[in-house]
Design a protein around this motif. Structure first.
Motif, PDB file in Angstrom:
ATOM      1  N   THR A  31       0.866  -1.180   0.000  1.00 22.63           N
ATOM      2  CA  THR A  31       0.000   0.000   0.000  1.00 22.63           C
ATOM      3  C   THR A  31       0.897   1.222   0.000  1.00 22.63           C
ATOM      4  OG1 THR A  31      -1.589  -1.259   1.334  1.00 22.63           O
ATOM      5  CG2 THR A  31      -1.962   1.109   1.110  1.00 22.63           C
ATOM      6  N   MET A  32       0.742   2.073  -1.016  1.00 18.55           N
ATOM      7  CA  MET A  32       1.694   3.149  -1.275  1.00 18.55           C
ATOM      8  C   MET A  32       0.990   4.503  -1.386  1.00 18.55           C
ATOM      9  SD  MET A  32       3.664   0.918  -4.188  1.00 18.55           S
ATOM     10  CE  MET A  32       2.210  -0.096  -4.500  1.00 18.55           C
ATOM     11  N   ARG A  33       1.701   5.543  -1.041  1.00 21.33           N
ATOM     12  CA  ARG A  33       1.188   6.896  -1.197  1.00 21.33           C
ATOM     13  C   ARG A  33       1.724   7.493  -2.493  1.00 21.33           C
ATOM     14  NH1 ARG A  33      -0.740  10.813   2.635  1.00 21.33           N
ATOM     15  NH2 ARG A  33      -0.735  12.905   1.695  1.00 21.33           N
ATOM     16  N   ALA A  34       0.833   8.138  -3.229  1.00 22.81           N
ATOM     17  CA  ALA A  34       1.221   8.793  -4.478  1.00 22.81           C
ATOM     18  C   ALA A  34       0.882  10.273  -4.392  1.00 22.81           C
ATOM     19  CB  ALA A  34       0.501   8.165  -5.665  1.00 22.81           C
ATOM     20  N   ALA A  35       1.784  11.098  -4.880  1.00 25.49           N
ATOM     21  CA  ALA A  35       1.568  12.549  -4.929  1.00 25.49           C
ATOM     22  C   ALA A  35       1.886  13.015  -6.339  1.00 25.49           C
ATOM     23  CB  ALA A  35       2.450  13.265  -3.909  1.00 25.49           C
ATOM     24  N   ARG A  36       0.887  13.642  -6.972  1.00 25.85           N
ATOM     25  CA  ARG A  36       1.031  14.124  -8.346  1.00 25.85           C
ATOM     26  C   ARG A  36       1.545  12.996  -9.252  1.00 25.85           C
ATOM     27  NH1 ARG A  36       2.456  17.697  -4.736  1.00 25.85           N
ATOM     28  NH2 ARG A  36       4.661  17.143  -4.791  1.00 25.85           N
ATOM     29  N   GLY A  37       1.066  11.791  -8.979  1.00 26.35           N
ATOM     30  CA  GLY A  37       1.422  10.635  -9.783  1.00 26.35           C
ATOM     31  C   GLY A  37       2.701   9.944  -9.380  1.00 26.35           C
ATOM     32  N   GLY A  38       3.547  10.601  -8.580  1.00 30.59           N
ATOM     33  CA  GLY A  38       4.783   9.975  -8.118  1.00 30.59           C
ATOM     34  C   GLY A  38       4.525   9.076  -6.926  1.00 30.59           C
ATOM     35  N   ILE A  39       5.140   7.904  -6.911  1.00 30.10           N
ATOM     36  CA  ILE A  39       4.891   6.922  -5.858  1.00 30.10           C
ATOM     37  C   ILE A  39       6.027   6.964  -4.847  1.00 30.10           C
ATOM     38  CG2 ILE A  39       4.505   4.494  -5.336  1.00 30.10           C
ATOM     39  CD1 ILE A  39       3.591   4.178  -8.265  1.00 30.10           C
ATOM     40  N   ALA A  40       5.676   7.269  -3.616  1.00 27.64           N
ATOM     41  CA  ALA A  40       6.686   7.348  -2.558  1.00 27.64           C
ATOM     42  C   ALA A  40       7.309   5.980  -2.305  1.00 27.64           C
ATOM     43  CB  ALA A  40       6.049   7.872  -1.266  1.00 27.64           C
ATOM     44  N   TRP A  41       8.652   5.946  -2.303  1.00 30.26           N
ATOM     45  CA  TRP A  41       9.389   4.733  -1.938  1.00 30.26           C
ATOM     46  C   TRP A  41       9.083   3.544  -2.861  1.00 30.26           C
ATOM     47  CZ3 TRP A  41       7.407   6.289   3.364  1.00 30.26           C
ATOM     48  CH2 TRP A  41       8.345   7.081   4.042  1.00 30.26           C
ATOM     49  N   TRP A  42       8.811   3.797  -4.123  1.00 29.94           N
ATOM     50  CA  TRP A  42       8.508   2.685  -5.027  1.00 29.94           C
ATOM     51  C   TRP A  42       9.578   1.593  -4.992  1.00 29.94           C
ATOM     52  CZ3 TRP A  42       4.925   0.267  -7.839  1.00 29.94           C
ATOM     53  CH2 TRP A  42       5.350  -0.632  -8.819  1.00 29.94           C
ATOM     54  N   ARG A  67       4.702  -0.914 -13.059  1.00 28.99           N
ATOM     55  CA  ARG A  67       4.857   0.522 -12.839  1.00 28.99           C
ATOM     56  C   ARG A  67       4.171   1.328 -13.947  1.00 28.99           C
ATOM     57  NH1 ARG A  67       7.835   4.339  -9.771  1.00 28.99           N
ATOM     58  NH2 ARG A  67       6.756   6.283 -10.295  1.00 28.99           N
ATOM     59  N   ALA A  68       4.259   0.870 -15.177  1.00 30.16           N
ATOM     60  CA  ALA A  68       3.587   1.572 -16.272  1.00 30.16           C
ATOM     61  C   ALA A  68       2.074   1.582 -16.064  1.00 30.16           C
ATOM     62  CB  ALA A  68       3.941   0.923 -17.602  1.00 30.16           C
ATOM     63  N   GLN A  69       1.522   0.464 -15.625  1.00 32.07           N
ATOM     64  CA  GLN A  69       0.086   0.398 -15.359  1.00 32.07           C
ATOM     65  C   GLN A  69      -0.289   1.300 -14.171  1.00 32.07           C
ATOM     66  OE1 GLN A  69      -2.303  -1.228 -17.137  1.00 32.07           O
ATOM     67  NE2 GLN A  69      -0.698  -1.772 -18.613  1.00 32.07           N
ATOM     68  N   ALA A  70       0.575   1.333 -13.163  1.00 33.10           N
ATOM     69  CA  ALA A  70       0.321   2.191 -12.000  1.00 33.10           C
ATOM     70  C   ALA A  70       0.309   3.663 -12.397  1.00 33.10           C
ATOM     71  CB  ALA A  70       1.374   1.936 -10.923  1.00 33.10           C
ATOM     72  N   ASP A  71       1.259   4.061 -13.234  1.00 33.76           N
ATOM     73  CA  ASP A  71       1.323   5.455 -13.668  1.00 33.76           C
ATOM     74  C   ASP A  71       0.067   5.850 -14.440  1.00 33.76           C
ATOM     75  OD1 ASP A  71       3.790   5.745 -12.498  1.00 33.76           O
ATOM     76  OD2 ASP A  71       4.923   5.447 -14.350  1.00 33.76           O
ATOM     77  N   GLU A  72      -0.435   4.949 -15.292  1.00 35.11           N
ATOM     78  CA  GLU A  72      -1.664   5.231 -16.032  1.00 35.11           C
ATOM     79  C   GLU A  72      -2.860   5.343 -15.090  1.00 35.11           C
ATOM     80  OE1 GLU A  72      -2.531   2.599 -19.208  1.00 35.11           O
ATOM     81  OE2 GLU A  72      -0.554   2.776 -20.145  1.00 35.11           O
ATOM     82  N   LEU A  73      -2.907   4.464 -14.112  1.00 38.24           N
ATOM     83  CA  LEU A  73      -4.038   4.457 -13.178  1.00 38.24           C
ATOM     84  C   LEU A  73      -4.054   5.701 -12.305  1.00 38.24           C
ATOM     85  CD1 LEU A  73      -6.422   2.630 -12.255  1.00 38.24           C
ATOM     86  CD2 LEU A  73      -4.869   1.695 -10.520  1.00 38.24           C
ATOM     87  N   LEU A  74      -2.874   6.149 -11.885  1.00 38.95           N
ATOM     88  CA  LEU A  74      -2.786   7.311 -11.008  1.00 38.95           C
ATOM     89  C   LEU A  74      -3.077   8.616 -11.744  1.00 38.95           C
ATOM     90  CD1 LEU A  74       0.365   6.306  -8.955  1.00 38.95           C
ATOM     91  CD2 LEU A  74      -1.967   6.530  -8.070  1.00 38.95           C
ATOM     92  N   ALA A  75      -2.595   8.734 -12.964  1.00 38.91           N
ATOM     93  CA  ALA A  75      -2.856   9.924 -13.797  1.00 38.91           C
ATOM     94  C   ALA A  75      -2.530  11.226 -13.053  1.00 38.91           C
ATOM     95  CB  ALA A  75      -4.308   9.933 -14.259  1.00 38.91           C
ATOM     96  N   PRO A 269       8.739  13.903  -1.460  1.00 42.33           N
ATOM     97  CA  PRO A 269       7.719  14.885  -1.862  1.00 42.33           C
ATOM     98  C   PRO A 269       6.288  14.445  -1.579  1.00 42.33           C
ATOM     99  CG  PRO A 269       9.381  14.655  -3.576  1.00 42.33           C
ATOM    100  CD  PRO A 269       9.651  13.574  -2.560  1.00 42.33           C
ATOM    101  N   ALA A 270       6.026  13.149  -1.543  1.00 44.71           N
ATOM    102  CA  ALA A 270       4.668  12.682  -1.280  1.00 44.71           C
ATOM    103  C   ALA A 270       4.160  13.119   0.083  1.00 44.71           C
ATOM    104  CB  ALA A 270       4.611  11.171  -1.406  1.00 44.71           C
ATOM    105  N   PHE A 271       5.082  13.386   1.013  1.00 42.97           N
ATOM    106  CA  PHE A 271       4.673  13.767   2.366  1.00 42.97           C
ATOM    107  C   PHE A 271       4.801  15.271   2.623  1.00 42.97           C
ATOM    108  CE2 PHE A 271       5.890   9.324   2.512  1.00 42.97           C
ATOM    109  CZ  PHE A 271       4.763   8.771   3.084  1.00 42.97           C
ATOM    110  N   SER A 272       5.157  16.017   1.598  1.00 41.09           N
ATOM    111  CA  SER A 272       5.346  17.458   1.794  1.00 41.09           C
ATOM    112  C   SER A 272       4.039  18.173   2.044  1.00 41.09           C
ATOM    113  CB  SER A 272       6.053  18.078   0.578  1.00 41.09           C
ATOM    114  OG  SER A 272       5.256  17.911  -0.588  1.00 41.09           O
ATOM    115  N   ALA A 273       2.905  17.573   1.596  1.00 37.84           N
ATOM    116  CA  ALA A 273       1.604  18.200   1.808  1.00 37.84           C
ATOM    117  C   ALA A 273       1.055  17.944   3.206  1.00 37.84           C
ATOM    118  CB  ALA A 273       0.608  17.681   0.775  1.00 37.84           C
ATOM    119  N   ILE A 274       1.712  17.074   3.976  1.00 40.01           N
ATOM    120  CA  ILE A 274       1.242  16.776   5.328  1.00 40.01           C
ATOM    121  C   ILE A 274       1.858  17.792   6.267  1.00 40.01           C
ATOM    122  CG2 ILE A 274       1.122  15.067   7.161  1.00 40.01           C
ATOM    123  CD1 ILE A 274       1.415  12.908   5.134  1.00 40.01           C
ATOM    124  N   ASN A 275       1.091  18.769   6.650  1.00 41.17           N
ATOM    125  CA  ASN A 275       1.569  19.840   7.521  1.00 41.17           C
ATOM    126  C   ASN A 275       1.517  19.373   8.971  1.00 41.17           C
ATOM    127  OD1 ASN A 275       1.847  22.142   9.156  1.00 41.17           O
ATOM    128  ND2 ASN A 275       0.972  23.468   7.592  1.00 41.17           N
TER     129      ASN A 275
END
Length: 279
Positions: A31-42, A67-75, A269-275
């Motif tokens: 289970t992964m966190r994605a920010a702007r399509g980038g996957i943290a710690w892939w 990874r290619a399928q993940a990138d398409e799904l995340l958009a 960067p995926a966690f930069s939005a967590i203030n």
């Protein structure tokens, strides 16, 4: 939720009813966190998935294709990405089929609600974790112990029904983790986290923090947690979650926890939005 299901490299409509992941929990997941399509710690997630698949004797799908399928799904969305890999379809019985094509599912989910700004409330779970070194550390698909533990405070008569998470112990009594997060405690000027050599999940965020905090692994008991100077939980979706209360023990915000959250946001960067002041 959006999802894609595959058998080997072939996309299929749904997971077959005779899939061994459904029948026996015969698989692993991340289970992964994605920010702007980038996957943290892939890379770290894929490494752990490979290790889990190796221990179970499952051949994982091609990582570049996944990874290619993940990138398409995340958009380019901010989301939670879940990857499940099972041994695939098989007949009745425990004996694995070495030639089965793995089934794998990618699903995109909304980010979870923000955690309380003042820190989270924990409770002790009655459900204990069995000792099984062969499965310790990996994120296998049989998580019934966590399901039972998380259901404990749905009981209207249960204490601390407002708890955000629950801490789990092994059958021998040592503290292992929360139901869906790893645990760190500050004692005598050093950070400690429970050993994950007999049960529990070796989290990806936990691995990063072991290095960042120069933390040590050890057997920890209930008293070690309740007398700690600071406590936090961590996982790869929420990052670092300061703990405000466990039973009757309370903690005020700690500078070292705040500093660790800031370093995590800078490093990933995926966690930069967590203030830290608002989540």
């Amino acid at each position: 939720m959006s999802e894609r299901v595959f058998s080997g490299a072939t996309r299929i409509e749904s997971v077959p009813g005779n899939d061994r992941g459904i029948a026996y929990g015969d698989g692993v997941f991340e289970t992964m966190r994605a920010a702007r399509g980038g996957i943290a710690w892939w890379p770290a997630h894929w490494t752990r998935l490979q290790e889990g698949a190796r221990r179970l004797g499952i051949t994982p799908p091609d990582p570049a294709f996944v990874r290619a399928q993940a990138d398409e799904l995340l958009a380019d969305d901010d989301a939670v990405l879940k990857l499940i890999v099972t041994r695939g379809s098989g007949g009745r019985g425990y004996a694995p089929d070495a030639g089965a094509a793995p089934t794998w599912v990618l699903s995109r989910h909304a980010l979870p609600p923000a955690a309380p700004a003042a820190g989270v409330v924990l409770r002790w779970c009655s459900t204990r974790l069995a000792l099984q070194p062969a499965l310790a550390g990996i994120k296998h698909c049989n998580r019934l112990e966590q399901v039972l533990a998380r259901g404990e405070w749905n009981d209207p008569a249960a204490p601390d029904r407002d708890a955000f998470e629950g801490l789990m112990r092994s059958v021998e009594g040592d503290v292992v983790s929360a139901t869906a997060a790893n645990l760190f405690v500050l004692r005598t000027g050093r950070w400690w986290t429970p050993r994950i050599d007999r049960c529990g999940v070796a989290g990806v965020c936990r691995r990063w923090l072991l290095d960042d905090l120069d933390a040590r692994e050890s057997r920890l008991d209930v008293t070690d947690i309740e007398t700690a100077d600071a406590v936090f939980l961590c996982n790869a979706v929420r990052g670092i979650l300061p703990v405000a209360r466990l039973g009757t023990r309370t903690w005020t915000p700690h500078a070292q926890v705040a500093a660790a959250r800031e370093r995590l946001a800078q490093a990933n960067p995926a966690f930069s939005a967590i203030n830290p002041e608002t989540t």
